[in-house]
Design an enzyme around this catalytic site. Structure first.
Site, short mmCIF file in Angstrom:
data_model
loop_
_atom_site.label_atom_id
_atom_site.label_comp_id
_atom_site.label_asym_id
_atom_site.label_seq_id
_atom_site.Cartn_x
_atom_site.Cartn_y
_atom_site.Cartn_z
N HIS A 128 -8.05 9.85 3.61
CA HIS A 128 -7.57 8.89 4.61
C HIS A 128 -7.94 9.33 6.03
O HIS A 128 -8.09 10.52 6.30
CB HIS A 128 -6.05 8.76 4.51
CG HIS A 128 -5.60 8.08 3.26
ND1 HIS A 128 -5.06 8.76 2.20
CD2 HIS A 128 -5.64 6.78 2.88
CE1 HIS A 128 -4.76 7.91 1.22
NE2 HIS A 128 -5.12 6.70 1.61
N ILE A 179 -9.65 -0.20 2.99
CA ILE A 179 -10.21 0.01 4.33
C ILE A 179 -9.14 -0.25 5.38
O ILE A 179 -8.59 -1.35 5.47
CB ILE A 179 -11.41 -0.94 4.55
CG1 ILE A 179 -12.53 -0.58 3.55
CG2 ILE A 179 -11.92 -0.85 5.99
CD1 ILE A 179 -13.63 -1.60 3.46
N ASP A 225 0.84 -1.19 0.00
CA ASP A 225 0.00 0.00 0.00
C ASP A 225 0.89 1.26 0.00
O ASP A 225 1.81 1.35 0.83
CB ASP A 225 -0.87 -0.04 1.27
CG ASP A 225 -1.97 0.99 1.26
OD1 ASP A 225 -2.42 1.39 0.18
OD2 ASP A 225 -2.42 1.38 2.38
N ALA A 245 -11.49 4.89 2.00
CA ALA A 245 -12.89 4.51 1.80
C ALA A 245 -13.52 3.85 3.04
O ALA A 245 -14.49 3.11 2.91
CB ALA A 245 -13.00 3.59 0.59
P1 13P Z 1 -9.14 4.69 5.34
O1 13P Z 1 -8.29 5.56 6.22
O2 13P Z 1 -10.38 5.39 4.90
O3 13P Z 1 -9.43 3.36 5.95
O4 13P Z 1 -8.29 4.40 3.99
C1 13P Z 1 -7.31 3.40 3.97
C2 13P Z 1 -6.49 3.44 2.74
O5 13P Z 1 -6.78 4.09 1.77
C3 13P Z 1 -5.26 2.63 2.73
O6 13P Z 1 -4.50 2.84 1.59
O1 G3H Z 2 -3.43 4.92 3.67
C1 G3H Z 2 -2.78 4.61 4.65
C2 G3H Z 2 -3.13 3.42 5.44
O2 G3H Z 2 -4.19 3.70 6.31
C3 G3H Z 2 -1.93 2.90 6.15
O3 G3H Z 2 -1.65 3.65 7.29
O4 G3H Z 2 0.75 4.18 6.89
O5 G3H Z 2 -0.26 4.36 9.19
O6 G3H Z 2 0.14 2.11 8.15
P1 G3H Z 2 -0.15 3.57 7.93
ZN ZN Z 3 -4.60 4.84 0.82
#
Ligand code: 13P
Ligand code: G3H
Ligand code: ZN
Length: 311
Positions: free
Chosen positions: A180, A257, A82, A215
């Site tokens: 986010h 999510i 991610d 989302a």
């Molecule tokens: P949320 O913060 O809405 O759960 O989004 C998570 C996300 O986009 C992770 O890449």
């Molecule tokens: O979009 C970000 C995700 O919620 C991941 O969060 O970078 O704190 O692990 P993090």
């Molecule tokens: Zn994200």
């Protein structure tokens, strides 16, 4: 079955008018809660790992836990990076067994985003791994980067075809008003998404899988429970579920999510300690946290994503 890429998942999701959930994982209980729900509902699944998650829990530990989930359930699961920030982290995840990576060049000028994304695509495709790119910027917090609502910008549909053809990405995250974190709209502000942008992107790029970040619905029951048991999140607000469902019937094939997982877990742990102040065995509070995640993910699969029975 080994870990899979998202290729077939997205083809099926696009045709079927549903989306696959991409849930962020940071430890064993989170993985187990998500996987239990997907397994009971026979749903395809994307488990995603951020740079922060790799730092917290270690790449190998997380990869082995996800491999264990595949072995235990036989579900089609993709393991995804991610918000990959640079080529090096994408390469490290590709070399380390991930089946999908995101290269997030959305904060760079357009041509730089294309150059970086294309470099990752070349390496990933040569290794059988798929790539998600991003165009347009979401508001909110990822790792330590905080993008304010003023700095965030919607995706420009006319750039999307050019970006996808020149980079060769397999899916694309776009900015249509999600963000986010747990505070997605200002108090009193009416939640809104730019479905006109999503529709235009779908028209210009038929059958191409679109990704929605930011989302989480910020499930009100969890926020209420957190506030009831000593937390302070009075203004937390997310994307209404019916909007996510609508997006899933359109070009959106992947819905990210994370915040809802955090809220489910935190609400359960807070409640547990208020009701059981003498408990100190971590299994006593992590088991209800895991159950809360399972319940929340099951609800998402059935009523928001629409991917139950599609594994
Ligand atoms: P949320 O913060 O809405 O759960 O989004 C998570 C996300 O986009 C992770 O890449
Ligand atoms: O979009 C970000 C995700 O919620 C991941 O969060 O970078 O704190 O692990 P993090
Ligand atoms: Zn994200």
């Amino acid at each position: 079955m080994p870990l899979v890429t998202t290729k077939k998942m997205f083809e099926d999701a696009y045709k079927g008018g549903y989306a696959v959930g991409a849930f962020n994982v940071n430890n064993m209980e989170i993985i187990q809660g998500i996987v239990a729900a997907a397994s009971k509902l026979n749903a395809p699944l994307i488990l995603q790992v951020s740079a922060g998650a790799r730092k917290y829990a270690n790449h190998t530990y997380l990869t082995k836990l996800v491999e264990a989930a595949v072995e235990e359930t036989g579900l089609p699961i993709a393991l995804h990076l991610d918000h990959g920030a640079d080529f090096e982290i994408c390469k490290s995840c590709i070399d380390g067994g991930f089946t999908s990576v995101m290269i997030d060049g959305s904060h760079f000028p357009y041509e730089e985003n294309i150059e970086l994304t294309r470099k990752v695509v070349e390496y990933a495709h040569a290794h059988g791994v798929v790539v998600e790119g991003e165009l347009g910027q979401l508001a909110g917090i990822e790792d330590d980067v905080n993008v304010s609502a003023e700095e965030a910008s919607y995706t420009q549909p006319e750039q999307v075809h050019d970006f996808v053809t020149r980079t060769g990405v397999d899916s694309l995250a776009i900015a249509i008003g999600t963000s986010h974190g747990a505070y997605k709209f200002k108090p009193g502000q009416k939640p809104q998404l730019r479905f006109d942008i999503l529709d235009e992107v779908g028209r210009l790029l038929p059958n191409f899988p679109i990704v929605l970040h930011g989302a989480s619905s910020v499930v009100p029951e969890f926020v209420e429970q957190i506030n009831k048991y000593g937390g302070e999140m009075p203004d937390a607000i997310g994307i209404p579920e019916e909007m996510l469902r609508e997006a899933a019937t359109k070009a959106v094939c992947k819905i990210n999510i994370d915040s809802d997982l955090r809220l489910a877990m935190t609400a359960a742990v807070r409640k547990h300690f208020v009701e059981n102040p003498s408990h100190f065995d971590p299994r006593q509070y992590l088991a209800p946290a895991r159950d809360a995640i399972e319940g929340m993910v099951a609800h998402k699969i059935e009523t928001v994503l629409g991917c139950a029975g599609k594994a």
